[in-house]
Design a protein around this motif. Structure first.
Motif, PDB file in Angstrom:
ATOM      1  N   GLY A  68      -0.492   7.404  -5.421  1.00 57.69           N
ATOM      2  CA  GLY A  68      -1.920   7.971  -5.432  1.00 57.69           C
ATOM      3  C   GLY A  68      -2.125   7.763  -3.781  1.00 57.69           C
ATOM      4  O   GLY A  68      -1.410   8.484  -3.084  1.00 57.69           O
ATOM      5  N   THR A  69      -3.046   7.197  -3.431  1.00 54.91           N
ATOM      6  CA  THR A  69      -3.250   7.158  -1.887  1.00 54.91           C
ATOM      7  C   THR A  69      -2.646   5.644  -1.537  1.00 54.91           C
ATOM      8  O   THR A  69      -2.522   4.836  -2.045  1.00 54.91           O
ATOM      9  CB  THR A  69      -4.934   7.153  -1.716  1.00 54.91           C
ATOM     10  OG1 THR A  69      -5.088   6.918  -0.308  1.00 54.91           O
ATOM     11  CG2 THR A  69      -5.648   5.923  -2.426  1.00 54.91           C
ATOM     12  N   LYS A 117     -20.995   3.426  -6.602  1.00 53.04           N
ATOM     13  CA  LYS A 117     -19.525   3.320  -6.743  1.00 53.04           C
ATOM     14  C   LYS A 117     -19.134   1.925  -6.872  1.00 53.04           C
ATOM     15  O   LYS A 117     -19.741   0.873  -6.495  1.00 53.04           O
ATOM     16  CB  LYS A 117     -18.752   3.701  -5.164  1.00 53.04           C
ATOM     17  CG  LYS A 117     -18.701   5.049  -5.161  1.00 53.04           C
ATOM     18  CD  LYS A 117     -17.944   5.459  -3.750  1.00 53.04           C
ATOM     19  CE  LYS A 117     -17.796   6.930  -3.525  1.00 53.04           C
ATOM     20  NZ  LYS A 117     -17.180   7.114  -2.220  1.00 53.04           N
ATOM     21  N   LEU A 168      -5.798   1.215  -0.788  1.00 58.80           N
ATOM     22  CA  LEU A 168      -6.355   0.724  -1.827  1.00 58.80           C
ATOM     23  C   LEU A 168      -7.733   0.722  -1.756  1.00 58.80           C
ATOM     24  O   LEU A 168      -8.450   1.022  -2.941  1.00 58.80           O
ATOM     25  CB  LEU A 168      -5.849  -0.508  -2.272  1.00 58.80           C
ATOM     26  CG  LEU A 168      -4.531  -0.883  -2.453  1.00 58.80           C
ATOM     27  CD1 LEU A 168      -3.939  -2.364  -2.572  1.00 58.80           C
ATOM     28  CD2 LEU A 168      -4.063  -0.077  -3.699  1.00 58.80           C
ATOM     29  N   ASP A 169      -8.364   0.769  -0.826  1.00 65.41           N
ATOM     30  CA  ASP A 169      -9.948   0.859  -0.697  1.00 65.41           C
ATOM     31  C   ASP A 169     -10.494   2.301  -1.279  1.00 65.41           C
ATOM     32  O   ASP A 169     -11.667   2.373  -1.551  1.00 65.41           O
ATOM     33  CB  ASP A 169     -10.285   0.701   0.786  1.00 65.41           C
ATOM     34  CG  ASP A 169     -10.267  -0.937   1.107  1.00 65.41           C
ATOM     35  OD1 ASP A 169     -10.104  -1.547   0.470  1.00 65.41           O
ATOM     36  OD2 ASP A 169     -10.186  -0.869   2.530  1.00 65.41           O
ATOM     37  N   ASP A 170      -9.722   3.194  -1.062  1.00 67.88           N
ATOM     38  CA  ASP A 170     -10.126   4.543  -1.511  1.00 67.88           C
ATOM     39  C   ASP A 170     -10.078   4.625  -3.171  1.00 67.88           C
ATOM     40  O   ASP A 170     -10.435   5.711  -3.738  1.00 67.88           O
ATOM     41  CB  ASP A 170      -9.091   5.709  -1.041  1.00 67.88           C
ATOM     42  CG  ASP A 170      -9.228   5.873   0.253  1.00 67.88           C
ATOM     43  OD1 ASP A 170     -10.359   5.613   1.025  1.00 67.88           O
ATOM     44  OD2 ASP A 170      -8.103   6.391   0.882  1.00 67.88           O
ATOM     45  N   TYR A 171      -9.544   3.795  -3.898  1.00 68.13           N
ATOM     46  CA  TYR A 171      -9.755   3.687  -5.388  1.00 68.13           C
ATOM     47  C   TYR A 171     -11.022   3.289  -5.710  1.00 68.13           C
ATOM     48  O   TYR A 171     -11.261   1.995  -5.373  1.00 68.13           O
ATOM     49  CB  TYR A 171      -8.544   2.888  -6.076  1.00 68.13           C
ATOM     50  CG  TYR A 171      -7.307   3.333  -5.798  1.00 68.13           C
ATOM     51  CD1 TYR A 171      -6.721   4.600  -6.786  1.00 68.13           C
ATOM     52  CD2 TYR A 171      -6.109   3.065  -5.056  1.00 68.13           C
ATOM     53  CE1 TYR A 171      -5.481   5.005  -6.749  1.00 68.13           C
ATOM     54  CE2 TYR A 171      -5.008   3.436  -4.959  1.00 68.13           C
ATOM     55  CZ  TYR A 171      -4.638   4.420  -5.729  1.00 68.13           C
ATOM     56  OH  TYR A 171      -3.424   4.918  -5.633  1.00 68.13           O
ATOM     57  N   SER A 172     -11.694   4.155  -6.525  1.00 63.35           N
ATOM     58  CA  SER A 172     -13.145   3.591  -6.981  1.00 63.35           C
ATOM     59  C   SER A 172     -13.584   4.601  -8.277  1.00 63.35           C
ATOM     60  O   SER A 172     -12.932   5.426  -8.676  1.00 63.35           O
ATOM     61  CB  SER A 172     -14.058   3.881  -5.732  1.00 63.35           C
ATOM     62  OG  SER A 172     -14.450   5.156  -5.374  1.00 63.35           O
ATOM     63  N   SER A 173     -14.522   3.821  -8.834  1.00 66.73           N
ATOM     64  CA  SER A 173     -15.027   4.638  -9.845  1.00 66.73           C
ATOM     65  C   SER A 173     -16.662   4.573  -9.614  1.00 66.73           C
ATOM     66  O   SER A 173     -17.260   4.128  -9.046  1.00 66.73           O
ATOM     67  CB  SER A 173     -14.729   3.769 -11.101  1.00 66.73           C
ATOM     68  OG  SER A 173     -13.468   3.623 -11.475  1.00 66.73           O
ATOM     69  N   ASN A 226       0.866  -1.236  -0.124  1.00 72.69           N
ATOM     70  CA  ASN A 226       0.019   0.093  -0.193  1.00 72.69           C
ATOM     71  C   ASN A 226       0.700   1.357   0.119  1.00 72.69           C
ATOM     72  O   ASN A 226       0.640   2.369  -0.678  1.00 72.69           O
ATOM     73  CB  ASN A 226      -0.996   0.256   1.194  1.00 72.69           C
ATOM     74  CG  ASN A 226      -1.971  -0.980   0.826  1.00 72.69           C
ATOM     75  OD1 ASN A 226      -2.136  -1.598  -0.179  1.00 72.69           O
ATOM     76  ND2 ASN A 226      -3.060  -1.176   2.079  1.00 72.69           N
ATOM     77  N   TRP A 252     -13.287  -0.785  -6.876  1.00 72.23           N
ATOM     78  CA  TRP A 252     -12.136  -1.640  -7.547  1.00 72.23           C
ATOM     79  C   TRP A 252     -10.791  -1.696  -6.714  1.00 72.23           C
ATOM     80  O   TRP A 252      -9.972  -2.642  -6.932  1.00 72.23           O
ATOM     81  CB  TRP A 252     -11.405  -1.357  -9.063  1.00 72.23           C
ATOM     82  CG  TRP A 252     -11.513  -0.069  -9.123  1.00 72.23           C
ATOM     83  CD1 TRP A 252     -12.127   1.228  -9.503  1.00 72.23           C
ATOM     84  CD2 TRP A 252     -10.130   0.464  -9.509  1.00 72.23           C
ATOM     85  NE1 TRP A 252     -11.423   2.186  -9.726  1.00 72.23           N
ATOM     86  CE2 TRP A 252      -9.915   1.917  -9.541  1.00 72.23           C
ATOM     87  CE3 TRP A 252      -8.635   0.014  -9.181  1.00 72.23           C
ATOM     88  CZ2 TRP A 252      -8.997   2.663  -9.569  1.00 72.23           C
ATOM     89  CZ3 TRP A 252      -7.596   0.633  -9.237  1.00 72.23           C
ATOM     90  CH2 TRP A 252      -7.690   1.976  -9.576  1.00 72.23           C
ATOM     91  N   GLY A 253     -10.410  -0.596  -6.149  1.00 75.96           N
ATOM     92  CA  GLY A 253      -9.304  -0.941  -5.059  1.00 75.96           C
ATOM     93  C   GLY A 253      -9.169  -2.012  -4.058  1.00 75.96           C
ATOM     94  O   GLY A 253      -8.180  -2.590  -3.863  1.00 75.96           O
TER      95      GLY A 253
END
Length: 160
Positions: A55-56, A77, A59-64, A48, A80-81
């Motif tokens: 980025g951040t 949402k 990984l849970d913060d990555y989303s679309s 991580n 995908w993270g």
């Protein structure tokens, strides 16, 4: 007459628990659970932060967002993270299990099989050699009796 009694449920359960594969499975589950904690720590502590350089760190913060706005609980949402984090954990776990457990065990079992095969081949060669030696002794004894140079002993039961 003695009647054979069926084992009780408790005796059957005890026999089931005492089989080797059940104990091995229980040990594997416990070790797997402990190992999962290690892998999760590696992902959170090493992977991580490396991803966080881009980025951040979480990984849970990555989303679309599938809708036009995704603020708070609004919108749809796709996280995908978290899927990427779980996939990384799985790949790391699978790699460690394969390279530290499966591969060495496979090599060990292959060496054991090769040793066993070599030992069997050696034993077969010894048996064939012994059989050939006994055949030669028999042929020599028959030849001695036929030529009359034997020691005067009575013929063998098959020669009468």
């Amino acid at each position: 007459m003695s009647e054979k009694r069926e084992p009780t449920v408790l005796q059957g359960f005890k026999a089931f628990l005492m089989r080797g594969n059940v104990v091995d499975l229980a040990v594997a589950v416990v070790i797997g659970a402990a190992f999962t904690n290690i892998v999760n720590a590696v992902v959170k502590g090493i992977i991580n932060p490396v991803v966080g350089a881009i980025g951040t760190q979480n990984l849970d913060d990555y989303s679309s967002c599938l809708t036009s706005t995704c603020k708070g609980d609004e919108g749809i949402k796709i996280l995908w993270g978290s899927v990427l984090g779980a996939t990384l954990s799985f790949v790391i776990t699978a790699a460690v299990v394969y390279f530290l457990m499966v591969l060495p065990m496979s090599k060990y079992l292959a060496r054991q099989a090769a040793r066993k095969k070599a030992q069997e081949n050696t034993q077969e060669v010894m048996e064939v050699t012994e059989l050939e030696l006994l055949t030669q002794i028999r042929d020599e004894l028959i030849a001695q009796r036929a030529s009359g140079t034997g020691n005067g002993a009575s013929p063998a039961p098959g020669d009468r």
